[in-house]
Design a protein around this motif. Structure first.
Motif, PDB file in Angstrom:
ATOM      1  N   LEU A  32      25.187  -6.903  51.246  1.00 45.01           N
ATOM      2  CA  LEU A  32      24.430  -6.257  49.840  1.00 45.01           C
ATOM      3  C   LEU A  32      23.898  -5.286  49.188  1.00 45.01           C
ATOM      4  O   LEU A  32      23.815  -4.114  50.154  1.00 45.01           O
ATOM      5  CB  LEU A  32      23.579  -7.257  49.505  1.00 45.01           C
ATOM      6  N   ALA A  33      24.750  -4.070  48.109  1.00 42.29           N
ATOM      7  CA  ALA A  33      24.436  -3.279  47.210  1.00 42.29           C
ATOM      8  C   ALA A  33      23.313  -3.360  46.332  1.00 42.29           C
ATOM      9  O   ALA A  33      23.620  -3.741  46.014  1.00 42.29           O
ATOM     10  CB  ALA A  33      25.415  -2.089  47.390  1.00 42.29           C
ATOM     11  N   ALA A  34      22.131  -1.799  46.547  1.00 43.24           N
ATOM     12  CA  ALA A  34      20.940  -2.255  45.693  1.00 43.24           C
ATOM     13  C   ALA A  34      20.950  -0.570  45.464  1.00 43.24           C
ATOM     14  O   ALA A  34      21.238   0.331  45.647  1.00 43.24           O
ATOM     15  CB  ALA A  34      19.967  -2.778  46.367  1.00 43.24           C
ATOM     16  N   GLY A  35      21.234  -0.774  43.101  1.00 44.53           N
ATOM     17  CA  GLY A  35      21.059   0.491  43.366  1.00 44.53           C
ATOM     18  C   GLY A  35      19.144   0.565  42.444  1.00 44.53           C
ATOM     19  O   GLY A  35      18.944  -0.397  42.427  1.00 44.53           O
ATOM     20  N   PHE A  36      19.184   1.927  42.951  1.00 43.71           N
ATOM     21  CA  PHE A  36      17.454   2.090  41.961  1.00 43.71           C
ATOM     22  C   PHE A  36      17.211   2.867  41.215  1.00 43.71           C
ATOM     23  O   PHE A  36      18.471   3.513  40.766  1.00 43.71           O
ATOM     24  CB  PHE A  36      16.660   2.405  43.489  1.00 43.71           C
ATOM     25  N   MET A  37      16.330   3.010  40.481  1.00 51.06           N
ATOM     26  CA  MET A  37      15.935   3.426  39.207  1.00 51.06           C
ATOM     27  C   MET A  37      15.872   5.298  39.858  1.00 51.06           C
ATOM     28  O   MET A  37      15.793   6.090  38.989  1.00 51.06           O
ATOM     29  CB  MET A  37      14.359   3.738  38.733  1.00 51.06           C
ATOM     30  N   ASP A  38      15.504   5.391  41.217  1.00 48.57           N
ATOM     31  CA  ASP A  38      15.541   7.262  41.179  1.00 48.57           C
ATOM     32  C   ASP A  38      16.998   7.515  41.801  1.00 48.57           C
ATOM     33  O   ASP A  38      16.966   8.825  42.437  1.00 48.57           O
ATOM     34  CB  ASP A  38      14.692   7.135  42.728  1.00 48.57           C
ATOM     35  N   GLY A  39      18.291   6.932  42.405  1.00 49.38           N
ATOM     36  CA  GLY A  39      19.147   7.259  42.137  1.00 49.38           C
ATOM     37  C   GLY A  39      20.176   6.773  43.462  1.00 49.38           C
ATOM     38  O   GLY A  39      20.751   7.373  43.404  1.00 49.38           O
ATOM     39  N   SER A  40      19.118   6.528  44.228  1.00 51.81           N
ATOM     40  CA  SER A  40      19.685   6.460  45.956  1.00 51.81           C
ATOM     41  C   SER A  40      19.641   4.333  45.353  1.00 51.81           C
ATOM     42  O   SER A  40      19.749   3.983  44.384  1.00 51.81           O
ATOM     43  CB  SER A  40      18.131   6.219  46.069  1.00 51.81           C
ATOM     44  N   VAL A  41      21.242   4.687  46.438  1.00 52.63           N
ATOM     45  CA  VAL A  41      21.472   3.456  46.751  1.00 52.63           C
ATOM     46  C   VAL A  41      21.593   3.017  48.090  1.00 52.63           C
ATOM     47  O   VAL A  41      20.948   4.053  49.060  1.00 52.63           O
ATOM     48  CB  VAL A  41      23.195   3.997  46.440  1.00 52.63           C
ATOM     49  N   ARG A  42      20.819   1.780  48.901  1.00 51.20           N
ATOM     50  CA  ARG A  42      21.176   1.128  49.753  1.00 51.20           C
ATOM     51  C   ARG A  42      22.068  -0.128  50.257  1.00 51.20           C
ATOM     52  O   ARG A  42      22.174  -0.713  49.344  1.00 51.20           O
ATOM     53  CB  ARG A  42      19.468   0.642  49.783  1.00 51.20           C
ATOM     54  N   VAL A  43      22.311   0.138  50.998  1.00 52.11           N
ATOM     55  CA  VAL A  43      23.762  -1.254  51.710  1.00 52.11           C
ATOM     56  C   VAL A  43      23.002  -1.462  52.630  1.00 52.11           C
ATOM     57  O   VAL A  43      22.923  -1.262  54.301  1.00 52.11           O
ATOM     58  CB  VAL A  43      24.913  -0.308  52.101  1.00 52.11           C
ATOM     59  N   MET A  44      22.726  -3.031  52.024  1.00 54.43           N
ATOM     60  CA  MET A  44      22.042  -4.088  53.266  1.00 54.43           C
ATOM     61  C   MET A  44      22.678  -5.702  54.099  1.00 54.43           C
ATOM     62  O   MET A  44      23.546  -5.516  53.856  1.00 54.43           O
ATOM     63  CB  MET A  44      20.780  -4.653  52.808  1.00 54.43           C
ATOM     64  N   ASP A  45      22.714  -5.332  54.733  1.00 54.67           N
ATOM     65  CA  ASP A  45      22.953  -6.782  55.875  1.00 54.67           C
ATOM     66  C   ASP A  45      22.181  -7.657  54.366  1.00 54.67           C
ATOM     67  O   ASP A  45      20.895  -8.275  54.417  1.00 54.67           O
ATOM     68  CB  ASP A  45      21.716  -7.031  56.816  1.00 54.67           C
ATOM     69  N   ALA A  46      23.421  -8.615  54.172  1.00 58.97           N
ATOM     70  CA  ALA A  46      23.267 -10.096  53.290  1.00 58.97           C
ATOM     71  C   ALA A  46      22.409 -10.618  53.578  1.00 58.97           C
ATOM     72  O   ALA A  46      21.402 -11.604  52.613  1.00 58.97           O
ATOM     73  CB  ALA A  46      24.706 -10.167  51.821  1.00 58.97           C
ATOM     74  N   LEU A  47      22.291 -11.347  54.911  1.00 58.47           N
ATOM     75  CA  LEU A  47      21.256 -12.028  55.755  1.00 58.47           C
ATOM     76  C   LEU A  47      20.486 -11.636  55.975  1.00 58.47           C
ATOM     77  O   LEU A  47      19.382 -12.572  55.703  1.00 58.47           O
ATOM     78  CB  LEU A  47      21.659 -13.264  57.320  1.00 58.47           C
ATOM     79  N   ARG A  61      21.988  11.283  40.801  1.00 58.66           N
ATOM     80  CA  ARG A  61      20.166  12.442  39.725  1.00 58.66           C
ATOM     81  C   ARG A  61      20.201  11.844  38.564  1.00 58.66           C
ATOM     82  O   ARG A  61      18.966  11.769  38.361  1.00 58.66           O
ATOM     83  CB  ARG A  61      21.049  13.914  38.257  1.00 58.66           C
ATOM     84  N   ASP A  62      20.320  10.126  38.334  1.00 59.92           N
ATOM     85  CA  ASP A  62      19.769   8.825  37.338  1.00 59.92           C
ATOM     86  C   ASP A  62      19.517   8.123  37.822  1.00 59.92           C
ATOM     87  O   ASP A  62      20.324   7.749  39.093  1.00 59.92           O
ATOM     88  CB  ASP A  62      20.083   9.200  35.958  1.00 59.92           C
ATOM     89  N   SER A  63      19.201   6.969  37.467  1.00 60.24           N
ATOM     90  CA  SER A  63      18.849   6.122  37.979  1.00 60.24           C
ATOM     91  C   SER A  63      20.135   4.964  37.859  1.00 60.24           C
ATOM     92  O   SER A  63      21.227   5.178  37.344  1.00 60.24           O
ATOM     93  CB  SER A  63      18.089   4.844  37.060  1.00 60.24           C
ATOM     94  N   VAL A  64      20.657   4.633  38.352  1.00 55.80           N
ATOM     95  CA  VAL A  64      22.242   3.645  39.390  1.00 55.80           C
ATOM     96  C   VAL A  64      22.154   2.433  38.335  1.00 55.80           C
ATOM     97  O   VAL A  64      21.183   1.741  38.329  1.00 55.80           O
ATOM     98  CB  VAL A  64      22.258   3.144  40.713  1.00 55.80           C
ATOM     99  N   THR A  65      22.845   1.945  37.172  1.00 52.27           N
ATOM    100  CA  THR A  65      22.646   1.083  36.312  1.00 52.27           C
ATOM    101  C   THR A  65      23.563   0.185  37.020  1.00 52.27           C
ATOM    102  O   THR A  65      23.704  -1.127  36.152  1.00 52.27           O
ATOM    103  CB  THR A  65      23.396   1.653  35.389  1.00 52.27           C
ATOM    104  N   HIS A  66      24.953   0.284  37.687  1.00 49.81           N
ATOM    105  CA  HIS A  66      25.843  -0.943  38.319  1.00 49.81           C
ATOM    106  C   HIS A  66      26.425  -0.304  39.701  1.00 49.81           C
ATOM    107  O   HIS A  66      26.427   0.735  40.169  1.00 49.81           O
ATOM    108  CB  HIS A  66      27.177  -0.620  37.065  1.00 49.81           C
ATOM    109  N   CYS A  67      26.578  -1.705  40.467  1.00 48.25           N
ATOM    110  CA  CYS A  67      27.332  -1.278  41.625  1.00 48.25           C
ATOM    111  C   CYS A  67      28.084  -2.721  41.993  1.00 48.25           C
ATOM    112  O   CYS A  67      27.996  -3.279  41.174  1.00 48.25           O
ATOM    113  CB  CYS A  67      25.782  -1.164  42.737  1.00 48.25           C
ATOM    114  N   CYS A  68      29.304  -2.079  42.449  1.00 51.95           N
ATOM    115  CA  CYS A  68      30.280  -3.015  42.496  1.00 51.95           C
ATOM    116  C   CYS A  68      31.138  -2.647  43.985  1.00 51.95           C
ATOM    117  O   CYS A  68      31.580  -1.905  44.412  1.00 51.95           O
ATOM    118  CB  CYS A  68      30.902  -3.227  41.299  1.00 51.95           C
ATOM    119  N   PHE A  69      31.822  -3.896  44.534  1.00 53.85           N
ATOM    120  CA  PHE A  69      32.690  -3.858  45.772  1.00 53.85           C
ATOM    121  C   PHE A  69      34.023  -4.280  44.766  1.00 53.85           C
ATOM    122  O   PHE A  69      33.999  -5.174  44.482  1.00 53.85           O
ATOM    123  CB  PHE A  69      32.292  -4.589  46.785  1.00 53.85           C
ATOM    124  N   SER A  70      35.068  -3.302  46.012  1.00 54.16           N
ATOM    125  CA  SER A  70      36.942  -4.192  45.566  1.00 54.16           C
ATOM    126  C   SER A  70      36.331  -5.238  46.146  1.00 54.16           C
ATOM    127  O   SER A  70      36.116  -5.328  47.335  1.00 54.16           O
ATOM    128  CB  SER A  70      37.327  -2.796  46.156  1.00 54.16           C
TER     129      SER A  70
END
Length: 908
Positions: A413-428, A442-451
């Protein structure tokens, strides 16, 4: 709608529990929810089209009233057992209702309007009347009255309060009177504070209490001295007798139960007092947050004499008697709801929801799981079939979650934050896969997706930048490696998606921005810190694209579908990016904001559907799209705005996030119902005839036929003497002229798109170009390409506001600037074309064709065309003198359609 996630913390929850059922009433956006917390089930009370602003119930919990504020507001009274509405008050106030209350016997309702100048009205909802019994208008100086209550012992008395003023009401004989007693800090030489809630004291006639923001209780009573005869129960003239300091912190809730006065405060404490405001007991260990709701179960034969062996706590008196109260519900300003069982003092947390905007939702690719994240930093994964939370994680308060995405395996699971950070987590477990979050944006992450192969993760941020990460498993020490970022857009990125190469199945990455550019990234040739571009294509001229998705394989050609601000869906070839089809999209109040192809468990080429959201609605569209309006439907999803959309892996459910309303809704999909509704709309051209002014038998259709057959004559030569060949088709070269004669004036790019659409319509199947078009296909082409709501004078007015300068008559453009703009901007015209068009429009060259005058008369050395034009143009003068249209004032603007124009054969 089958389930609502979240709650509206601004509308207090009400305990509906009695001896037979365990229920609590709360609201989610425009829906009231009866939640059975013992069986984990919901009953949804749907009927409002605005956010519910207030709820109230009868003393026996049989009747529920809900009210909203906004246009087309309503008050609905429901039977809580059958969940059927039994009475509806339409437009009770201008602007809707801000608060209301019901008498204990449920006969009367009082409503307070949400307008700036508030009105209070009393209703007998049990009758057929749609008018109040009595009403009164309040002075705006009293502040916005946000709370009102009937006297339980005398329904002809009421009390309401704003933050600055308490008002007492009395109504009898169809007249509502009120009195606003004065009270300020000088009255008792102490700070009073802002008022929160007011109540009448039981068994004390006219006495009332008001809680304040500094921990005080104001005691109100009749002006008449107590030694005299008792005051009449309808005497609404009150004064502040005393100011009792109960605590230092703000009291947010004031209510009663049995013989106790109960308060809730910003510290989350609940305290019980007797009639003399002496503390009897308190609960300070709940730790749920600031209290905004206290509601006790209904038990008319409640017994306070209990055995000593019972587990009720002792009270705070010297005798330490058993403190026996009914079970109650505690609601907080942090969207937490707890149920307190007094016998044993057991707290059960019923709901722990998001108390800030919810934008981030996504569904698991193979399991019935929904992930939700909010600006409060709360991340939760639900099993939406069992309606239970599987795992949750609370980030620090500043970590506002903006977007989330599962990878195709469902393990990451990937999550984008308003401070521009991105976390990749275990979905369980929601544990971090990467030690530190990525902080490249440098700004909020608005979209994220996987191939599709889970090898790439892409994010888009509000700084118009796309970042790409590659899995490092087997190649790098780290699980994920930063590949690079590129600022290929100059406006906000609206959509980001991965796809597959048709031949190699290698991942493709595309982004679409408000700058009207579709960008494809060259993942194959990109290296570390070197993200490359493959192509940049401008796909729109004037419309602003809002989203894109891969079109399902319902056609032989591979397409990307986009939606834009002009209510159009467009199909682009995935390889060439050529616009292959323009279609009329759903027209339910606002353009489509996001689309998602509804997954299917059957064959990928069978009948498919598109889920979409607009500003406030969610809907479905049958594919393949062809402009038939009966193929689409929509319902109000979130009145304050839909922020996001997700579909379940099996296509049975659609989920919507409400953004600022802090909720998400789960919708069950019934494709058979949509197919049936589409069938009722007619087949073949019947639905399209309905989109023409007057329909199939109207004057406009006859006019269209005349133009169509005149185009046949024109293509064969108007002055020819040979026998005419009458057919059912016209050459494609005649299409632009017929379109203009019908009042649709496409740009050169739009003409190319129309001709290419027809020309290549059968190329994949037959390998042949289409050179002629029949009447039926022409009607579809016209309806799909013309402006959805005709020509709007507002558009012309906006153009002058942007390009012109202020003048006495409004924004104006001088003659020279106008001629320069027409020759240099947009689809610029040559000097000869400009002369031809303008001289034709202003009557100097009424036959059309090449202008003999030209822009300049060399013999006279003067600019003849410029002399014929006024020095300055406003939107009104340009429309009237050049275009020949009547331009309405912006406040009364309405579209100009083909039916309002007088077209003749010469217009061709």
């Amino acid at each position: 709608m089958v389930w609502s996630f979240g709650l509206n913390k601004r509308v207090p929850a009400i305990n509906m529990t009695d001896e037979q059922r365990r229920l609590v009433l709360y609201t989610c956006a425009h829906t009231a929810v009866l939640y059975d917390y013992s069986n984990n089930t919901q009953k949804l009370l749907q009927g409002h089209c605005n956010m519910i602003s207030s709820t109230c119930v009868s003393e026996d919990r049989r009747w529920i009233a809900t009210a909203d504020s906004g246009q087309n507001s309503m008050v609905i009274v429901w039977d809580s057992y059958s969940c059927i509405p039994v009475q509806t008050l339409f437009d009770p106030h201008v602007g809707g209702v801000t608060t209301m209350a019901m008498t204990p016997d449920a006969k009367y309702l009082v409503t307070v309007s949400a307008a700036q100048t508030q009105t209070v009205a009393i209703w007998d909802w049990t009758t057929e009347s749609d008018s109040p019994i009595c009403q009164a208008e309040l002075d705006p100086a009293y502040g916005h009255q946000s709370y009102i209550l009937f006297n339980p012992e005398d329904p002809t008395e009421l009390v309401s309060n704003s933050e600055s003023q308490v008002i007492f009401f009395s109504w009898k004989g169809g007249k509502l009177e009120y009195y606003a007693p004065e009270l300020d800090d000088s009255t008792f030489n102490r700070a009073v504070g802002q008022y929160s809630q007011s109540i009448f004291q039981s068994n004390f006639g006219t006495r009332a209490f008001t809680a304040t923001s500094v921990g005080n209780i104001v005691v109100w009573d009749s002006k008449r001295p107590s030694s005299e005869a008792p005051a009449a129960s309808n005497d609404a003239t009150k004064k502040a007798l005393k100011l009792v300091r109960l605590q230092d912190r703000a009291i947010t809730v004031l209510t009663t139960t049995d013989s106790y006065i109960v308060t809730g405060d910003v510290m989350g404490h609940v305290k019980f007092y007797d009639d003399q405001l002496t503390m009897i007991n308190w609960y300070s260990e709940f730790d749920l947050g600031p209290v905004n709701a206290l509601s006790f179960m209904y038990m008319p034969e409640f017994i306070t004499d209990v055995a000593e062996s019972s587990d009720f706590p002792p009270d705070a008196t010297i005798a330490a008697s058993k403190f026996v109260v009914k079970d109650f519900i505690v609601g907080t300003a942090t969207a937490v709801m707890g149920h307190v069982r007094a016998d044993g003092t057991i707290l059960d947390v019923l709901l722990l929801e998001h108390d800030a905007a919810v934008h981030a939702i996504c569904t698991h690719p193979t399991e019935p799981r929904l992930c939700m994240g909010s600006y409060s930093g709360l991340l939760k994964i639900w099993d939406y079939e069992q309606k239970e939370v599987l795992v949750s994680r609370q980030f620090d308060r500043g970590n506002m979650i903006r977007c989330v995405a599962f990878d195709p395996t469902g393990l990451i699971l990937a999550a984008g934050f308003m401070d521009g950070s991105v976390r990749v987590m275990d979905a369980l477990t929601l544990d971090d896969e990467v030690g530190e979050p990525f902080r490249y944006a440098r700004d909020s992450v608005t979209h994220c997706c996987f191939s599709h192969d889970s090898n790439f993760l892409a994010t888009a941020d509000a700084d118009f930048t796309v970042s790409v990460f590659r899995t490092g498993r087997g190649q790098e020490e780290e699980a994920w490696v930063y590949l690079g970022r590129h600022r290929a857009h100059y406006k906000l990125i609206e959509s980001l998606m991965f796809g597959m190469e048709l031949d190699t199945n290698q991942p493709r990455l595309l982004s679409l921005g408000r700058d009207r550019v579709m960008v494809e990234y060259d993942l194959g040739n990109s290296g570390k810190d070197d993200l490359r571009l493959l192509s940049q294509d401008r796909i729109e001229q004037s419309a602003v694209p809002s989203c894109m998705a891969w079109y399902p394989p319902v056609t032989k050609e591979s397409f990307i579908v986009t939606a834009n601000s002009q209510y159009k869906l467009k199909l682009y070839n995935t390889t060439t990016k050529m616009c292959r089809k323009t279609l009329l999209g759903p027209t339910y109040g606002a353009p489509v904001q996001k689309v998602a192809v509804l997954p299917t468990t059957g064959s990928p080429i069978e009948y498919r559907h598109l889920a979409y959201i607009t500003t406030d609605k969610v809907g479905l569209h049958i594919l393949p799209a062809d402009g038939n309006p009966h193929k689409a439907m929509a319902l109000i999803a979130h009145p304050t705005g839909v922020a996001n959309l997700a579909c379940s892996y099996d296509g049975k459910y659609v989920f919507t996030a409400g953004g600022m309303d802090c909720t998400a809704h789960m919708w069950s999909v019934s494709l058979k119902s949509l197919d049936a509704a589409c069938s009722l709309g007619g087949e073949n051209l019947i639905p399209f005839y309905g989109l023409l002014d007057g329909g199939r038998e109207g004057e406009f259709f006859r006019e269209l036929e005349d133009y169509f057959y005149y185009a046949q004559i024109r293509s064969q030569g108007v002055d020819a003497t040979i026998d005419r060949e009458v057919s059912t088709t016209i050459p494609l070269s005649e299409v632009p002229y017929v379109m203009r004669a019908l009042g649709f004036y496409p740009t050169e790019q739009e003409i190319d798109d129309m001709l290419n659409e027809v020309k290549f319509s059968k190329y994949v199947e037959t390998g042949q170009y289409v050179t002629h078009i029949d009447l039926g296909d022409f009607i579809k082409l016209y309806i799909n390409h013309r402006p959805a709501f005709g020509l709007s004078p507002i558009d012309l007015q906006k153009a002058f506001e942007i390009l012109g300068m202020d003048s006495e008559d409004g924004p104006a453009i001088d003659r020279g600037s106008l001629l320069d703009l027409l020759q240099s901007k947009g689809e610029h015209m040559t000097e000869a074309e400009l002369a031809e068009f303008l001289t034709t429009l202003i009557g100097m060259n009424p036959e059309g064709g090449s202008s003999e005058l030209g822009p300049y008369d060399t013999d006279q050395g003067t600019n003849v065309l410029e002399d014929a034009l006024p020095r300055d143009f406003t939107a009104v003068s340009f429309a009237a003198d050049v275009l020949g249209f009547q331009l309405y004032a912006p406040s009364t603007a309405r579209p100009t359609t083909a039916s309002t124009a007088s077209n003749t054969a010469e217009d061709l």
